[in-house]
Write a protein that holds these residues in place. Structure first.
Motif, PDB file in Angstrom:
ATOM      1  N   ARG A 169       1.076  10.608   7.972  1.00 30.26           N
ATOM      2  CA  ARG A 169      -0.197   9.641   7.932  1.00 30.26           C
ATOM      3  C   ARG A 169       0.289   8.371   7.356  1.00 30.26           C
ATOM      4  O   ARG A 169       0.851   8.403   6.216  1.00 30.26           O
ATOM      5  CB  ARG A 169      -1.352  10.478   7.271  1.00 30.26           C
ATOM      6  CG  ARG A 169      -2.691   9.472   7.598  1.00 30.26           C
ATOM      7  CD  ARG A 169      -3.750  10.430   7.201  1.00 30.26           C
ATOM      8  NE  ARG A 169      -5.233   9.717   7.404  1.00 30.26           N
ATOM      9  CZ  ARG A 169      -6.343  10.072   7.161  1.00 30.26           C
ATOM     10  NH1 ARG A 169      -6.647  11.538   6.948  1.00 30.26           N
ATOM     11  NH2 ARG A 169      -7.292   9.313   7.033  1.00 30.26           N
ATOM     12  N   THR A 170      -0.502   7.340   7.797  1.00 24.06           N
ATOM     13  CA  THR A 170      -0.232   6.111   7.182  1.00 24.06           C
ATOM     14  C   THR A 170      -1.218   6.026   5.879  1.00 24.06           C
ATOM     15  O   THR A 170      -2.573   6.481   6.000  1.00 24.06           O
ATOM     16  CB  THR A 170      -0.289   4.956   7.970  1.00 24.06           C
ATOM     17  OG1 THR A 170      -1.592   4.818   8.554  1.00 24.06           O
ATOM     18  CG2 THR A 170       0.679   4.931   9.082  1.00 24.06           C
ATOM     19  N   ILE A 171      -0.808   5.293   4.905  1.00 26.16           N
ATOM     20  CA  ILE A 171      -1.742   5.368   3.499  1.00 26.16           C
ATOM     21  C   ILE A 171      -2.330   3.859   3.602  1.00 26.16           C
ATOM     22  O   ILE A 171      -3.211   3.667   2.822  1.00 26.16           O
ATOM     23  CB  ILE A 171      -0.954   5.368   2.367  1.00 26.16           C
ATOM     24  CG1 ILE A 171       0.158   4.095   2.121  1.00 26.16           C
ATOM     25  CG2 ILE A 171      -0.024   6.622   2.515  1.00 26.16           C
ATOM     26  CD1 ILE A 171       0.800   4.369   0.602  1.00 26.16           C
ATOM     27  N   TYR A 172      -2.263   2.766   4.411  1.00 28.86           N
ATOM     28  CA  TYR A 172      -2.494   1.514   4.386  1.00 28.86           C
ATOM     29  C   TYR A 172      -4.140   1.542   4.136  1.00 28.86           C
ATOM     30  O   TYR A 172      -4.694   0.503   3.667  1.00 28.86           O
ATOM     31  CB  TYR A 172      -2.329   0.693   5.436  1.00 28.86           C
ATOM     32  CG  TYR A 172      -3.120   0.702   6.624  1.00 28.86           C
ATOM     33  CD1 TYR A 172      -2.839   1.653   7.685  1.00 28.86           C
ATOM     34  CD2 TYR A 172      -4.128  -0.212   7.012  1.00 28.86           C
ATOM     35  CE1 TYR A 172      -3.417   1.758   8.830  1.00 28.86           C
ATOM     36  CE2 TYR A 172      -4.820  -0.089   8.188  1.00 28.86           C
ATOM     37  CZ  TYR A 172      -4.437   0.876   9.064  1.00 28.86           C
ATOM     38  OH  TYR A 172      -5.274   0.889  10.065  1.00 28.86           O
ATOM     39  N   SER A 173      -4.822   2.366   4.660  1.00 34.93           N
ATOM     40  CA  SER A 173      -6.457   2.311   4.519  1.00 34.93           C
ATOM     41  C   SER A 173      -7.241   3.567   3.593  1.00 34.93           C
ATOM     42  O   SER A 173      -8.264   3.565   3.635  1.00 34.93           O
ATOM     43  CB  SER A 173      -7.142   2.483   5.876  1.00 34.93           C
ATOM     44  OG  SER A 173      -6.814   3.884   6.469  1.00 34.93           O
TER      45      SER A 173
END
Length: 124
Positions: A27-31
């Motif tokens: 999962r991306t962490i950017y948000s």
């Protein structure tokens, strides 16, 4: 499957420094906000630091303020904890955690995913 992998722990003398990393996969962490917690033998897990989704808001345990710095690099999907002027009382297993929200929380129960931990030992 979201996985968090901590690294960078070790044995250091009092006054020394370590940099912990937490790489997230699945999962991306950017948000998302993220945090660091620690647990010493015989003690409960305690909040250490947290950073919001943008990196513009951080929060620290009082005893680490001015010594620890939390940061993030979303291009690497990784969070960091720079620890300076380490003290023997910082000795613990350090865990990173992923919060399924943009803003900070200090409460471990509100984090959805956790790493396995990395041991930090500070000798006097």
């Amino acid at each position: 499957q979201v996985q968090l992998l901590e690294s960078g722990g070790g044995l250091v003398q009092a006054g020394g420094s370590l940099r912990l990393s937490c790489e997230v996969s699945g999962r991306t962490i950017y948000s998302n906000a993220m945090g660091w917690f620690r647990q010493a033998p015989g003690k409960e897990r305690e909040f250490v630091a947290a950073i919001n989704w943008s990196g513009h808001t951080t929060n620290y345990l009082d005893s680490v303020k001015g010594r620890f710095t939390i940061s993030r690099d979303d291009t690497k999907n990784t969070m960091y904890l720079q620890m300076n002027s380490l003290k023997p009382e910082d000795t613990a297993n350090y865990y990173c955690a992923f919060h399924d929200s943009r803003e900070i929380t200090l409460y471990s129960r509100e984090y959805q995913y956790w790493g396995q931990g990395t041991q930090v030992t500070v000798s006097s």
